[in-house]
Write a protein that holds these residues in place. Structure first.
Motif, PDB file in Angstrom:
ATOM      1  N   GLN A   1       0.825  -1.196   0.000  1.00  0.00           N
ATOM      2  CA  GLN A   1       0.000   0.000   0.000  1.00  0.00           C
ATOM      3  C   GLN A   1       0.861   1.250   0.000  1.00  0.00           C
ATOM      4  O   GLN A   1       2.024   1.227   0.396  1.00  0.00           O
ATOM      5  CB  GLN A   1      -0.901   0.028   1.241  1.00  0.00           C
ATOM      6  N   VAL A   2       0.286   2.320  -0.488  1.00  0.00           N
ATOM      7  CA  VAL A   2       0.964   3.615  -0.519  1.00  0.00           C
ATOM      8  C   VAL A   2       0.086   4.631   0.199  1.00  0.00           C
ATOM      9  O   VAL A   2      -1.125   4.676  -0.028  1.00  0.00           O
ATOM     10  CB  VAL A   2       1.210   4.072  -1.971  1.00  0.00           C
ATOM     11  N   GLN A   3       0.696   5.423   1.042  1.00  0.00           N
ATOM     12  CA  GLN A   3      -0.010   6.510   1.714  1.00  0.00           C
ATOM     13  C   GLN A   3       0.550   7.834   1.205  1.00  0.00           C
ATOM     14  O   GLN A   3       1.760   7.980   1.032  1.00  0.00           O
ATOM     15  CB  GLN A   3       0.147   6.439   3.231  1.00  0.00           C
ATOM     16  N   LEU A   4      -0.353   8.768   0.966  1.00  0.00           N
ATOM     17  CA  LEU A   4       0.027  10.100   0.486  1.00  0.00           C
ATOM     18  C   LEU A   4      -0.463  11.144   1.472  1.00  0.00           C
ATOM     19  O   LEU A   4      -1.635  11.119   1.870  1.00  0.00           O
ATOM     20  CB  LEU A   4      -0.577  10.375  -0.892  1.00  0.00           C
ATOM     21  N   VAL A   5       0.403  12.071   1.836  1.00  0.00           N
ATOM     22  CA  VAL A   5       0.034  13.127   2.779  1.00  0.00           C
ATOM     23  C   VAL A   5       0.439  14.474   2.189  1.00  0.00           C
ATOM     24  O   VAL A   5       1.619  14.721   1.936  1.00  0.00           O
ATOM     25  CB  VAL A   5       0.713  12.929   4.138  1.00  0.00           C
ATOM     26  N   GLU A   6      -0.575  15.334   1.982  1.00  0.00           N
ATOM     27  CA  GLU A   6      -0.324  16.666   1.442  1.00  0.00           C
ATOM     28  C   GLU A   6      -0.074  17.667   2.559  1.00  0.00           C
ATOM     29  O   GLU A   6      -0.557  17.494   3.679  1.00  0.00           O
ATOM     30  CB  GLU A   6      -1.514  17.171   0.604  1.00  0.00           C
ATOM     31  N   SER A   7       0.634  18.724   2.205  1.00  0.00           N
ATOM     32  CA  SER A   7       0.830  19.847   3.115  1.00  0.00           C
ATOM     33  C   SER A   7       1.090  21.100   2.293  1.00  0.00           C
ATOM     34  O   SER A   7       1.348  21.007   1.086  1.00  0.00           O
ATOM     35  CB  SER A   7       2.005  19.585   4.069  1.00  0.00           C
ATOM     36  N   GLY A   8       1.004  22.245   2.955  1.00  0.00           N
ATOM     37  CA  GLY A   8       1.353  23.493   2.291  1.00  0.00           C
ATOM     38  C   GLY A   8       0.191  24.369   1.882  1.00  0.00           C
ATOM     39  O   GLY A   8       0.403  25.485   1.386  1.00  0.00           O
ATOM     40  N   GLY A   9      -1.024  23.901   2.081  1.00  0.00           N
ATOM     41  CA  GLY A   9      -2.162  24.735   1.741  1.00  0.00           C
ATOM     42  C   GLY A   9      -2.310  25.891   2.712  1.00  0.00           C
ATOM     43  O   GLY A   9      -1.603  25.981   3.710  1.00  0.00           O
ATOM     44  N   GLY A  10      -3.235  26.798   2.380  1.00  0.00           N
ATOM     45  CA  GLY A  10      -3.468  27.932   3.271  1.00  0.00           C
ATOM     46  C   GLY A  10      -4.227  29.028   2.584  1.00  0.00           C
ATOM     47  O   GLY A  10      -4.791  28.839   1.498  1.00  0.00           O
ATOM     48  N   LEU A  11      -4.221  30.187   3.231  1.00  0.00           N
ATOM     49  CA  LEU A  11      -4.907  31.371   2.723  1.00  0.00           C
ATOM     50  C   LEU A  11      -3.878  32.318   2.122  1.00  0.00           C
ATOM     51  O   LEU A  11      -2.860  32.616   2.753  1.00  0.00           O
ATOM     52  CB  LEU A  11      -5.652  32.059   3.860  1.00  0.00           C
ATOM     53  N   VAL A  12      -4.148  32.776   0.905  1.00  0.00           N
ATOM     54  CA  VAL A  12      -3.218  33.667   0.226  1.00  0.00           C
ATOM     55  C   VAL A  12      -4.016  34.698  -0.562  1.00  0.00           C
ATOM     56  O   VAL A  12      -5.133  34.424  -1.006  1.00  0.00           O
ATOM     57  CB  VAL A  12      -2.272  32.857  -0.693  1.00  0.00           C
ATOM     58  N   GLN A  13      -3.434  35.878  -0.728  1.00  0.00           N
ATOM     59  CA  GLN A  13      -4.096  36.915  -1.512  1.00  0.00           C
ATOM     60  C   GLN A  13      -3.902  36.675  -2.997  1.00  0.00           C
ATOM     61  O   GLN A  13      -2.943  35.997  -3.403  1.00  0.00           O
ATOM     62  CB  GLN A  13      -3.525  38.286  -1.135  1.00  0.00           C
ATOM     63  N   PRO A  14      -4.785  37.200  -3.808  1.00  0.00           N
ATOM     64  CA  PRO A  14      -4.595  37.084  -5.267  1.00  0.00           C
ATOM     65  C   PRO A  14      -3.230  37.616  -5.677  1.00  0.00           C
ATOM     66  O   PRO A  14      -2.779  38.653  -5.175  1.00  0.00           O
ATOM     67  CB  PRO A  14      -5.722  37.956  -5.826  1.00  0.00           C
ATOM     68  N   GLY A  15      -2.586  36.878  -6.570  1.00  0.00           N
ATOM     69  CA  GLY A  15      -1.240  37.231  -6.991  1.00  0.00           C
ATOM     70  C   GLY A  15      -0.146  36.591  -6.162  1.00  0.00           C
ATOM     71  O   GLY A  15       1.036  36.658  -6.532  1.00  0.00           O
ATOM     72  N   GLY A  16      -0.525  35.980  -5.058  1.00  0.00           N
ATOM     73  CA  GLY A  16       0.446  35.357  -4.178  1.00  0.00           C
ATOM     74  C   GLY A  16       0.860  33.968  -4.635  1.00  0.00           C
ATOM     75  O   GLY A  16       0.436  33.484  -5.700  1.00  0.00           O
ATOM     76  N   SER A  17       1.685  33.334  -3.806  1.00  0.00           N
ATOM     77  CA  SER A  17       2.226  32.018  -4.144  1.00  0.00           C
ATOM     78  C   SER A  17       2.070  31.057  -2.971  1.00  0.00           C
ATOM     79  O   SER A  17       2.051  31.471  -1.815  1.00  0.00           O
ATOM     80  CB  SER A  17       3.718  32.123  -4.486  1.00  0.00           C
ATOM     81  N   LEU A  18       1.970  29.790  -3.320  1.00  0.00           N
ATOM     82  CA  LEU A  18       1.992  28.702  -2.346  1.00  0.00           C
ATOM     83  C   LEU A  18       2.720  27.524  -2.961  1.00  0.00           C
ATOM     84  O   LEU A  18       2.710  27.348  -4.188  1.00  0.00           O
ATOM     85  CB  LEU A  18       0.581  28.249  -1.960  1.00  0.00           C
ATOM     86  N   ARG A  19       3.324  26.720  -2.106  1.00  0.00           N
ATOM     87  CA  ARG A  19       3.961  25.492  -2.568  1.00  0.00           C
ATOM     88  C   ARG A  19       3.351  24.319  -1.818  1.00  0.00           C
ATOM     89  O   ARG A  19       3.471  24.237  -0.590  1.00  0.00           O
ATOM     90  CB  ARG A  19       5.462  25.535  -2.341  1.00  0.00           C
ATOM     91  N   LEU A  20       2.725  23.437  -2.562  1.00  0.00           N
ATOM     92  CA  LEU A  20       2.153  22.234  -1.977  1.00  0.00           C
ATOM     93  C   LEU A  20       3.169  21.091  -2.061  1.00  0.00           C
ATOM     94  O   LEU A  20       3.912  20.987  -3.040  1.00  0.00           O
ATOM     95  CB  LEU A  20       0.883  21.818  -2.705  1.00  0.00           C
ATOM     96  N   SER A  21       3.158  20.266  -1.040  1.00  0.00           N
ATOM     97  CA  SER A  21       4.009  19.081  -1.025  1.00  0.00           C
ATOM     98  C   SER A  21       3.146  17.854  -0.774  1.00  0.00           C
ATOM     99  O   SER A  21       2.116  17.937  -0.092  1.00  0.00           O
ATOM    100  CB  SER A  21       5.060  19.178   0.076  1.00  0.00           C
TER     101      SER A  21
END
Length: 117
Positions: A1-21
């Motif tokens: 089996q494989v487990q996947l766990v995301e992180s890096g989401g959040g609240l950002v203003q338009p034009g901003g950046s986020l990096r999801l892992s």
């Protein structure tokens, strides 16, 4: 089996950046292609970006030039760098992986991305 766990989401203003892992664990050797999907309220889940085990990438038109998918096969991790975020990028983002050997498809639990002023 494989487990996947995301992180890096959040609240950002338009034009901003986020990096999801997305970190994979378990039998990571079976992983073939990986990708990111998203689902906005009241809408169907849609494929955002994919990356093959060899590093070839593909994106939906609406994120081309703004989002970049990458992966570290040694770490079993896939990333989504999101720049110039727009209100319409607001959604729950899900990590996905498929198996080299079977038809198994693996999903993470999702991470919320909210773009708001």
């Amino acid at each position: 089996q494989v487990q996947l766990v995301e992180s890096g989401g959040g609240l950002v203003q338009p034009g901003g950046s986020l990096r999801l892992s997305c970190a994979a664990s378990g039998n990571t050797f079976v992983i073939n292609n990986m990708g990111w999907y998203r689902q906005a309220p009241g809408k169907q889940r849609e494929l955002v970006a994919t990356i093959t085990i060899g590093g070839s990438t593909d994106y939906i038109y609406s994120v081309k030039g703004r989002f970049t998918i990458s992966r570290d096969n040694g770490k079993g991790t896939v990333y989504l760098q999101m720049n110039s975020l727009k209100l319409e990028d607001t959604a729950v983002y899900y990590c996905n992986a498929d198996s080299r050997y079977t038809r198994n498809n693996y999903w993470g639990q999702g991470t919320q991305v909210t773009v708001s002023s």
